[in-house]
Motif scaffolding. Structure first.
Motif: not given
Length: 1452
Positions: A1010-1017, A991-995
């Motif tokens: 549904i969320r996956f990946g770390n938070e990205d500003p 996961v390159l960016m959160p989805i």
């Protein structure tokens, strides 16, 4: 304030959707509502209405409940307007629907209340003012379902009556229009008073200041129109204003303003069609009949003012026979009027009830008889007024003891002469003076008659013992040639011997001409001045436009006067007397005695044909908003705003004129309307200098306006000439000239010779017109003495010559570019004229010569005339040539041009050499090419040598917001790493960016996020509609052993934050990719089965390609997401995409299977859902497994295509106007800072006592840094110069340091620090001087680029913007520190530099400085190599590299 649109007249009560259909079936029924002014105030919800005749039916209303509607905040404020009433359409002032206007004009319905203003009987002139007040306090509407029920229940009673509509909504409130007649002496003061009243009423307050009491009494003549009878009865302005404020909060006193009506058959479809039918007058016919009936109504009202008994007695007494003749003529005109009015009434009624189909009307609604009626009414009204005035004049003469003599009653025989007539008149009276007069002579020269009248009155006053006669020759057979004054013989003798001899004699009268204001003539004179004598600027530059105008061109005009000042006439007289000596040395005709300030904007827009109707409605919305000084873009209108891609803004305010977007202009207008400090001059009022200084020399003050006859000849001609001249005057740049010299030398020389001849003809005719106009204006030529028309055969020939030479110019340019394109593709261009010597040669012989020595040659025979005759066939011809060349690179291709030779080519032909024909006959893979037909197929050869530069494959990803770019990138990486869904599930997904996405699960469709990946500003999932990706970001991952793919994710197009955000996103994308050395592919991401492509996508697409140039066209690919439902195909989006490409004429952009890739991102979402422990059934699992495999295969095909089939597009090939503009914009600040510092050092070198020079030291800053132009900033002393140091602010959603508006901030990408260095370490004075001159020339060349290639207006010049800011800084320093320091010298040098720059900019467009893109790129390179500029640019690059690294993510 006046706002105009080019199309229909706007009103508050406009029909929402007029039924223009002429069919009488169900399709003709409109289910939209219409609005009508509530003339009849008896209506309630449920009242029944007949829209054909516009009246409420007496049939009992339906008992329907109503629901109040909450009013918006804007609607709760009153709409108040003030202005002049002259030349205004009163229906627009009222806000009345055009259909209802027709009904009132034709007396289908009686006007009452506010609508009675339409049928006014008062005089309107340039002093007439109006104040309109419109306030909605309550709005109610019916319950539609209940309406349906009630109508069905009442069906029996309603079917006995013709009912077209039902009242389903009512607006209540206050509607007042006050018409006022100020006195001319107090015009300006009273306008200011009205402005004060408007401000007070807006706040629902009213009080009379002590200073204004006298002014209120000046409004002696007022008319009040209102929906509230108690208000309409009031006679004084102050009383009306007080009444409005008293009742505004008391809803019980408010009355009906407007009905909302819906067709009866919306609720009761079984209601008889023929009774319910109502067909609106269509736009075409409405534009014919409504202005005509308005004009007819006005003229009728003016004519219908009968003589009162006193005037009738005077007419019977003095002018009995003329009065009887008038009555007979008046009766005839009345009959004609009634007949034409009844004919129009019947016609409108028949159209409305569907008896006549509008499309079947072949003749216009207004014919010769109608125009004759208007003329007859004007003539009879003029006759009526003339008789009245004459009777009053005669009565006035009689009361003063001046005898009136009707010469018709005095002369018996027809052949009598003037001498005999005078002898009779003088009979027995030795002291008599006779004034001989004729009505026709007054019309011909009213000013001379004024002198005549004044002399008569004065002479009578000074010589009461004499007898005076006013001899009227108007009705007799003797034709008086001129107004004359005859003293008797005794009086002449007496005056000869008198010391105080009168200026009056029997043959002469003063021939001086009084200059009366003539609004239309004045404006036409201004127009001629712009075309011939003065430079156009600001709003007037529209006259000399260079853009195309067609049926899709629209304009929006905004005119708002905020302040008007005028001089004190007595003081002006004193001043003129004081400066009499200096003014006498100059030709002075007028003095500025008044100035109007305000906002004047004209926006010219080019619509897209398919959205014409929607865009016209949008303009109507904008007009209404701007009238209320509000502006906002609704979600539905966002896409429409982007359709206005081509627009020009003209304004008296430079900040407005430089704006590029319609939304920006509208916002700016509303921002500055209440800030009069930002308003500029609009208009001067001029009065003749001799009004104030009678002794000023006549010959220096003389100004004669062009009369109407000559104006009607010369003004349209000069306008047409100006348009053609602008189109013709776009010169060839150096690149085109080189091509013409190379390929079409003789044709180019012939064109230059012809162009020169036409230029001489143009200059000669223009100078002749200029001299003629000047001679008329200064009185050297009497206009009446001009027997020949001002426009002759030579003038008309000039227009034709310019058209022809312009067409020739464009043809040569296009042809030279075509030939050059052929040459670059190894297609030989052959001018057959240079190849043929003898005249009698045939085509076969020509081909033998062309084919000589080459056995594999294909010749395309062509002629310019044939292209004109059949351009579509030529397009096919061209495409076949290009395709065949690509598919057969081993052959030799010739483009044989027969345009200039003696041999006449009968048709475009394609001829093959004998060897090729033989080869193709025997070849198994025979080409379809022969002497008449060509294959249009195109082969795509792989080019494995196109390996990426530095092993990086750069892919730019574009798509509208919500299409799923971020999900697509996540999916692609997983497809590359996991060949099956099982492998991906057994491992951890990449996961390159959160989805984040919504999924419904279970039998009850429960919603799960549904969320996956770390938070990205950089990824905002919390604002639906906005682009999730906030800034460009690149993701780099390795495929194989060495190749790295960089996918650049971009902010989505069509952001809900508006067009400004889209524009910022686009600028950000261009800035980001400008740091790349190359691009391998531009991937356009789309959804299948779209019903409409986002207009922002079109805008982005076009702008990006304009930036990168044509070389990138072959690097465009198309990817589709979520295509499982369309069988992994583009679906309905395909034809839309093809249409878009056709619209842009991008014939070289492929949209085929080879460059189109279809994925299913749902399979990746399925994977993420599984990781979130969402359960799926076996069928779904199998579906997504197959989908994953298909997407993996498509991903591999995508990578193979980019790596092997596409050549990288290098940045050095991005040669385009937009790219150059981007590069220059980036350099403006460094160049100007370098120029400014060089000026500082030259001043220091010039001052021998200075020991040190100043050195620029650029330093990087945070990316979000900005400076505020409104906040104060500190200054530092560096050596002997004070330097302003900007305090840096940080911008995000708002400024973190101040509360100032965003528009007050400008971003900075570096700051300058200043160091002192020894003189010896710097270049000598002459070197620095030379560097300054070089930079000055570079900046001026950039100005030519902006003006002649980018075509931006002076007000939008970014160089001038930065320069003005620098000058303002130095001016501020001088005002703080005094003018004795060296900054004063720097301030003067910068101003001189600005003047030099502006002079270069304003150089006449007839002599533009030619500059080409390669030359501009060379200048950019030269400037970049100068040390101080290079250091600043390096700092900018350093900042950009840091940002790029921050925004790049390496995938392990």
């Amino acid at each position: 304030m006046g706002i105009q649109l080019s199309k229909s007249k706007s009103s508050r009560s406009n029909t929402v959707s007029p039924g223009n259909s002429s069919n009488h079936d169900e399709k003709s029924i409109t289910y939209d509502h219409i609005c009508r002014l509530a003339i009849d105030q008896s209506g309630i919800i449920g009242s029944l209405y007949n829209a054909r005749y516009d009246y409420l039916l007496e049939t009992p209303p339906l008992n329907i409940s109503s629901t109040p509607i909450a009013l918006s905040k804007a609607a709760k404020n009153p709409e108040i307007n003030i202005g002049t009433l002259e030349d205004k359409n009163l229906s627009n002032i009222i806000g009345i629907d055009r259909e209802l206007c027709l009904s009132i004009y034709l007396k289908l319905v009686a006007s009452d209340g506010i609508s009675s203003l339409i049928k006014h009987s008062f005089t309107i002139d340039k002093y007439t003012r109006f104040l309109s007040y419109y306030y909605i306090s309550q709005q109610i509407q019916s319950n539609n379902e209940q309406t349906t029920i009630k109508l069905k229940n009442s069906k029996k009673s309603t079917t006995d009556t013709d009912i077209t509509h039902v009242v389903t909504g009512i607006k209540y409130g206050i509607h007042v229009i006050i018409v006022l007649q100020p006195t001319p002496d107090h015009e300006s003061d009273l306008d200011q008073l009205l402005t004060k009243i408007k401000t007070q009423l807006t706040k629902n307050a009213f009080h009379i200041a002590t200073n204004d009491k006298d002014l209120f009494n000046q409004f002696t003549h007022i008319k009040v129109f209102s929906n509230i009878p108690d208000v309409a009865k009031l006679k004084k302005l102050a009383d009306v204003c007080e009444k409005i404020t008293d009742i505004r909060s008391d809803n019980s006193q408010h009355r009906l303003i407007e009905y909302t009506l819906r067709p009866i058959r919306c609720f009761c479809p079984s209601y008889p069609k023929e009774k319910a039918r109502f067909v609106s007058i269509n736009q075409k016919h409405m534009d014919q009949i409504e202005p005509y009936l308005y004009q007819l109504s006005l003229l009728r009202t003016q004519r219908n003012i009968s003589y009162n008994s006193e005037i009738k007695q005077l007419l019977e007494k003095y002018l009995k026979q003329p009065y009887e003749e008038f009555q007979q003529r008046d009766s005839t005109v009345e009959e004609l009027y009634q007949g034409r009015k009844d004919q129009k009434k019947n016609l409108i009624s028949q159209i409305r009830n569907g008896d006549i189909e509008q499309d079947s009307l072949s003749e216009p609604l207004i014919d010769t008889e109608d125009r004759l009626l208007l003329k007859e009414i004007r003539d009879v009204t003029e006759h009526q007024n003339t008789l009245r005035e004459k009777a009053q004049l005669i009565d006035s003469f009689t009361k003063q003891g001046i005898e009136y003599l009707n010469m018709k009653e005095f002369i018996i025989e027809d052949d009598i002469n003037l001498g005999s007539i005078m002898t009779r008149i003088m009979h027995e009276n030795k002291q008599k003076i006779v004034y001989c007069f004729d009505d026709k002579l007054e019309k011909l020269n009213s000013s001379k008659w004024n002198d005549f009248y004044i002399k008569l009155i004065n002479e009578h006053k000074n010589n009461s013992q004499l007898e005076f006669v006013y001899a009227d020759f108007s009705y007799c057979s003797y034709q008086l040639s001129q107004m004359e004054i005859f003293p008797s013989k005794e009086i002449r003798q007496l005056r000869k011997t008198s010391r105080t001899e009168s200026t009056l004699d029997s043959t002469t009268l003063s021939s001086s001409k009084k200059h009366h204001s003539n609004k239309s003539n004045s404006s036409m004179n201004n127009f001629i001045n712009v075309l011939l004598l003065v430079a156009s600027n600001g709003i007037s530059s529209l006259i000399k436009h260079s853009f195309t105008i067609d049926k899709y061109t629209r304009f929006l005009s905004y005119y708002y006067i905020s302040q008007q000042i005028q001089s004190n006439n007595e003081q002006t007289t004193i001043k003129l007397k004081t400066i009499k000596k200096s003014t006498a040395d100059t030709d002075v005709t007028h003095v500025v005695t008044a100035i109007k300030y305000g906002i004047h904007v004209i926006i010219v827009l080019q619509l897209t044909p398919k959205d014409e109707s929607d865009l016209d409605q949008l303009l109507e919305k904008i007009k209404k908003q701007l009238t209320e000084n509000t502006f906002h873009i609704t979600t539905n209108d966002k896409d429409l705003f982007n359709q206005f891609t081509h627009m020009k803004v003209f304004s008296n305010i430079p900040d407005v004129a430089r704006l590029k977007k319609l939304a920006d202009v509208c916002e700016k207008i509303t921002d500055i309307r209440s800030n009069s400090s930002q308003h500029h001059l609009i208009e001067y009022t001029l009065r003749p200098i001799r009004c104030f200084c009678p002794s000023y020399p006549k010959e220096k003050a003389r100004f004669v306006s062009i009369n109407q006859k000559h104006m009607d000849q010369i003004e349209p001609y000069l306008y047409q000439l100006s348009l053609l001249r602008t189109q013709w005057n776009i010169s060839y740049n150096s690149e085109i000239k080189q091509l013409l010299e190379k390929y079409l030398k003789q044709s180019y020389e012939e064109f230059q010779q012809r162009d020169s001849t036409v230029e001489e003809l143009y200059q000669g005719r223009k100078d002749q017109k200029k001299n003629l106009i000047l001679q008329i204006r200064n009185g050297a030529i009497e206009q009446d003495s001009l027997s020949e028309p001002l426009i002759d055969t030579e003038d008309r020939r000039l227009l034709k010559e310019i058209r022809d030479v312009t067409e020739n110019q464009n043809t040569l340019r296009e042809k030279a570019q075509l030939i050059d394109s052929f040459t670059k593709q190894d297609i030989e261009y052959l001018n057959v004229k240079e190849f043929i010597i003898e005249d009698g040669i045939n085509l076969k012989s020509i081909m033998k010569r062309i084919m000589h020595k080459n056995k594999q040659k294909i010749v395309y025979c062509f002629d310019d005339k044939l292209e004109k005759l059949n351009s579509s066939k030529w397009n096919d011809f061209y495409i076949k040539l290009i395709n065949e060349r690509e598919n057969n690179s081993q052959l030799e291709f010739v483009y044989a041009d027969f345009s200039y030779c003696s041999y006449q080519l009968s048709q475009m032909e394609i001829l093959l050499s004998k060897e090729i024909r033989q080869l193709r006959k025997t070849s198994r893979t025979e080409s379809t090419l022969d002497s008449t037909t060509l294959s249009s197929s195109k082969k795509h050869h792989s080019n494995k040598s196109n390996s990426s530069i530095n092993n990086f494959i750069n892919v730019l990803l574009l798509g509208e917001s919500g299409v799923g770019k971020s999900t697509f990138i996540n999916a692609i990486v997983n497809y590359l790493n996991f060949h099956t869904l099982e492998k991906a599930h057994s491992s951890e997904p990449i996961v390159l960016m959160p989805i984040s996405f919504l999924l419904t699960v279970g039998n009850n469709f429960e919603e799960r996020i549904i969320r996956f990946g770390n938070e990205d500003p950089n990824e905002d999932h919390h604002h639906p509609g906005q682009s999730v990706t906030q800034h460009c970001r690149s993701y780099v991952f390795t495929i194989g052993t060495r190749t790295k793919i960089r996918i650049i994710d971009t902010p989505g197009m069509g952001d809900t934050r508006g067009l400004d955000q889209d524009d910022l996103n686009m600028k950000h994308i261009l800035s980001f990719i400008n740091n790349l050395s190359h691009l391998n592919a531009i991937c356009i991401l789309l959804k299948p089965n779209e019903s409409k492509l986002n207009v922002v996508l079109r805008s982005y697409f076009g702008r990006l390609l304009s930036f990168l140039g044509e070389s990138v066209h072959h690097n465009i690919i198309f990817c589709f997401t979520n295509t499982r439902g369309t069988f992994f195909a583009p679906g309905n989006t395909a034809p839309l995409l093809k249409s878009m490409l056709d619209t842009y004429s991008f014939n070289d952009i492929l949209f085929k299977k080879s460059n189109t890739f279809c994925f299913d991102s749902e399979s990746f979402r399925y994977l993420i859902a599984r990781k979130n422990r969402i359960k799926f059934d076996d069928y779904q699992k199998d579906e997504y497994k197959r989908s994953w495999i298909t997407s993996v295969n498509e991903t591999n095909r995508l990578i193979q295509y980019i790596c092997n089939e596409l050549k990288p597009c290098l940045q050095k090939s991005w040669m385009s106007i937009e790219h150059v503009e981007f590069q220059i914009n980036r350099m403006i600040h460094p160049i100007l800072e370098t120029i400014k510092n060089t000026m500082r050092n030259l001043i220091l070198l010039d001052k021998s006592s200075s020991k040190s020079l100043i050195k620029l030291c650029p330093s990087p800053v945070d990316r979000n840094s900005a400076t505020c132009t409104k906040c104060s900033h500190s200054t530092i002393l560096c050596g002997e110069f004070w330097i302003m140091c900007y305090d840096l602010h940080t911008l995000s959603d708002r400024c973190s340091q101040c509360e100032c508006d965003f528009s007050r901030h400008f971003k900075v990408n570096y700051v300058l620090k200043y160091e002192l260095c020894d003189k010896k370490q710097e270049p000598i004075f002459h070197d620095m001087k030379r560097n300054l001159e070089q930079l000055t020339q570079i900046i001026i060349q950039f100005a030519y680029f902006y003006k002649y290639i980018v075509h931006i207006a002076t007000g939008n010049d970014p160089i001038l913007s930065v320069l003005n800011r620098m000058i303002k800084e130095e001016k501020s320093i001088c005002s703080q520190k005094g003018n004795q320091n060296l900054n004063a010298n720097l301030y003067d040098d910068l101003k001189s530099f600005k003047n030099e720059y502006k002079e270069a900019w304003s150089m006449s467009i007839s002599n533009p400085k030619p500059i080409t893109l390669p030359e501009v790129y060379k200048l950019i390179k030269t400037a970049s190599e100068i040390r101080e500029i290079s250091e600043q640019l390096s700092t900018i690059k350093q900042m950009e590299d840091i940002y790029m690294n921050e925004q790049e993510k390496l995938v392990q």
